[in-house]
Design a protein around this motif. Structure first.
Motif, PDB file in Angstrom:
ATOM      1  N   SER A 124      -2.930   8.313   8.165  1.00  0.00           N
ATOM      2  CA  SER A 124      -1.765   7.001   8.588  1.00  0.00           C
ATOM      3  C   SER A 124      -3.165   6.104   7.965  1.00  0.00           C
ATOM      4  N   GLU A 125      -4.233   5.957   7.132  1.00  0.00           N
ATOM      5  CA  GLU A 125      -5.135   4.516   6.627  1.00  0.00           C
ATOM      6  C   GLU A 125      -3.997   4.197   5.999  1.00  0.00           C
ATOM      7  N   ALA A 126      -4.637   3.021   5.551  1.00  0.00           N
ATOM      8  CA  ALA A 126      -4.340   2.101   4.674  1.00  0.00           C
ATOM      9  C   ALA A 126      -4.569   2.497   3.802  1.00  0.00           C
ATOM     10  N   ILE A 127      -4.095   1.838   2.868  1.00  0.00           N
ATOM     11  CA  ILE A 127      -3.799   2.424   1.054  1.00  0.00           C
ATOM     12  C   ILE A 127      -5.216   1.549   0.258  1.00  0.00           C
ATOM     13  N   GLU A 128      -5.657   0.233   0.507  1.00  0.00           N
ATOM     14  CA  GLU A 128      -6.366  -0.458   0.834  1.00  0.00           C
ATOM     15  C   GLU A 128      -7.322  -0.331   1.148  1.00  0.00           C
TER      16      GLU A 128
END
Length: 312
Positions: free
Chosen positions: A272-276
């Motif tokens: 679920s790591e941020a895309i950024e």
């Protein structure tokens, strides 16, 4: 009518895969299938597996709408056949849609059909193909490529992907989806997807650039420019680039991008790591740059891959 061109020592799945796709699609669409196996010498044509297909001669091809050229161990000998090359050239002049599966691209290239065009072939053939046909704009990491009415696909099973794309063009997306389901294909690959999951699969870790690629994969947040990689390899930038392309079939820039895409894809789909944050840590820096790279490679942006992974 669809013609499938074979020759002694062809790869069986190169022919049978597309044949099955068109046979099933025609049945789903309610249209009778019209498929003909063709060869320079009519009769039983032995594949590299020993299984034979019964083929008709080139003169009995009739009016073709599509010609699919198989690949396989016997492709080099077939690409030297004046009759086969003349047949393929004549088909192009008549406006026939022409495709190659796997190393069948050699026959199209030898006939001159790929000069100045984008194309692909099996990744193991890439270095030899590049040196033999420099006029071809080879895209070595593609499942299939379409350039006008000339199509080409990567190794063996990619002929099924190519045939499904043709079915989409001929019968529509719904028939193509039903055909894929009938074939029990979990996820039909787009033409932009990489032939394999990682560039490191291109050569064994003991290959000339294996250690360098392994190191690059662990340092994707570094600049990894040609100059940077060449220095680490102990070569001049020019010599490094020539040697790298000759051995791997792709440029250092594309190799690094593919490594970044693969690592980023794994993290996008499994966390679920941020895309950024994924974009920054894998060296893309800018999320928009990563999004464009994903669309080129997979035909969809990172968010779509994440949603599909969660739904699956």
């Amino acid at each position: 009518m669809i013609g499938v061109l074979v020759f002694p020592d062809f790869q069986l799945l190169d022919a049978s895969g597309p044949i099955s796709v068109f046979e099933i699609a025609s049945r789903i669409a309610g249209r009778p299938a019209s498929i003909r196996v063709l060869a320079e010498v009519p009769g039983g044509v032995r594949s590299s597996s020993g299984v034979e297909l019964l083929a008709r001669g080139l003169r009995s091809a009739g009016t073709l709408s599509t010609l699919i050229v198989a690949g396989g161990e016997g492709v080099i000998a077939a690409s030297r056949s004046a009759k086969i090359l003349a047949f393929v050239r004549a088909a192009q002049r008549r406006g026939v849609r022409i495709a190659s599966v796997c190393s069948g691209a050699y026959i199209l290239a030898e006939a001159g059909l790929l000069d100045g065009r984008r194309a692909t072939t099996h990744w193991r053939r890439t270095p030899h193909f590049l040196s033999t046909y420099p006029k071809v704009k080879l895209e070595s990491d593609r499942i299939f490529v379409r350039d006008g009415e000339i199509w080409s696909s990567a190794g063996i099973s990619a002929g099924i992907d190519l045939a499904l794309a043709m079915v989409t063009e001929d019968f529509g997306e719904e028939v193509s989806r039903q055909t894929a389901r009938q074939l029990v294909l979990y996820d039909r690959r787009s033409g932009g997807q990489s032939q394999f999951s990682s560039l490191l699969e291109l050569k064994a870790p003991t290959g000339r650039f294996g250690p360098l690629l392994s190191w690059a994969r662990e340092h994707l947040d570094a600049p990894l420019t040609v100059e940077h990689l060449a220095e680490r390899a102990g070569m001049s930038s020019r010599h490094f680039t020539r040697a790298f392309v000759a051995e791997t079939g792709t440029t250092p820039f594309k190799a690094v991008e593919r490594l970044r895409i693969e690592v980023a894809r794994q993290r996008v789909q499994s966390s679920s790591e941020a895309i950024e944050r994924v974009a920054h840590s894998t060296g893309f820096r800018d999320p928009e740059r990563m999004r464009r790279a994903f669309i080129r490679a997979f035909g969809q942006p990172p968010q779509s891959l994440r949603r599909a992974a969660r739904a699956g």
